[in-house]
Design a protein around this motif. Structure first.
Motif, short mmCIF file in Angstrom:
data_model
loop_
_atom_site.label_atom_id
_atom_site.label_comp_id
_atom_site.label_asym_id
_atom_site.label_seq_id
_atom_site.Cartn_x
_atom_site.Cartn_y
_atom_site.Cartn_z
N UNK A 64 1.25 -1.20 -0.09
CA UNK A 64 0.16 -0.02 -0.19
C UNK A 64 0.81 1.49 -0.33
N UNK A 65 1.81 1.42 0.81
CA UNK A 65 3.12 2.20 0.95
C UNK A 65 3.29 2.52 -0.61
N UNK A 66 4.04 1.43 -0.86
CA UNK A 66 4.46 1.39 -2.62
C UNK A 66 3.58 1.93 -3.23
N UNK A 67 2.63 1.50 -3.38
CA UNK A 67 1.29 2.18 -3.88
C UNK A 67 1.12 3.51 -4.00
N UNK A 68 0.92 4.26 -2.99
CA UNK A 68 0.82 5.30 -2.58
C UNK A 68 2.08 6.32 -3.38
N UNK A 70 3.88 6.14 -5.40
CA UNK A 70 4.05 6.09 -6.95
C UNK A 70 2.73 6.81 -7.47
N UNK A 71 1.63 6.77 -7.56
CA UNK A 71 1.18 7.11 -7.70
C UNK A 71 1.05 8.24 -6.86
N UNK A 72 2.28 9.35 -5.91
CA UNK A 72 2.37 10.41 -5.79
C UNK A 72 3.70 11.19 -6.07
N UNK A 73 4.19 10.18 -6.94
CA UNK A 73 5.25 10.06 -7.75
C UNK A 73 4.81 10.92 -9.20
N UNK A 74 3.73 9.41 -9.67
CA UNK A 74 2.96 10.21 -10.76
C UNK A 74 2.22 10.86 -10.96
N UNK A 75 1.63 11.80 -9.80
CA UNK A 75 1.00 12.92 -10.10
C UNK A 75 1.79 14.06 -10.04
#
Length: 109
Positions: A64-68, A70-75
């Motif tokens: 979950x932390x990794x997905x979060x 990655x989503x922040x980096x993508x944003x």
């Protein structure tokens, strides 16, 4: 002779009874040992299941932390791209305005 046979049979009966008590005691002890082993195996299985559940929960948290992240980096990447596109459009607009002024100045000559 009859008394000897009866006495022998009585002695054999007492021997079997004593042997039977001893056998019962050994059987009881063996059953107790088997029960203790089964209980220990059950405890070990429960501990292993608890450890596996804890490891799964930890892995889920990490995922979950990794997905979060990655989503922040993508944003951030999208935001950076949008900002760069906006800057490029502004520069292009400025250049068009400057070229238009030059063209108008040339037309007036």
């Amino acid at each position: 002779m009859r008394k000897i046979i009866i006495a022998s049979m009585a002695a054999a009966a007492f021997s079997l009874a004593a042997c039977s008590d001893k056998a019962q005691q050994e059987t009881s002890e063996a059953a107790g040992a088997v029960a203790d082993d089964a209980a220990a195996a059950g405890d070990a299985a429960a501990d292993a299941a608890t450890d596996a559940a804890d490891a799964t929960a930890d892995a889920a948290k990490d995922a979950g932390a990794a997905v979060e992240g990655a989503a922040k980096d993508a944003g951030n990447a999208v935001e950076g791209t949008v900002n760069a596109a906006g800057d490029a459009a502004a520069k292009a607009g400025d250049k068009i305005a400057a070229e238009t002024k030059k063209a108008e100045a040339n037309d007036k000559k």
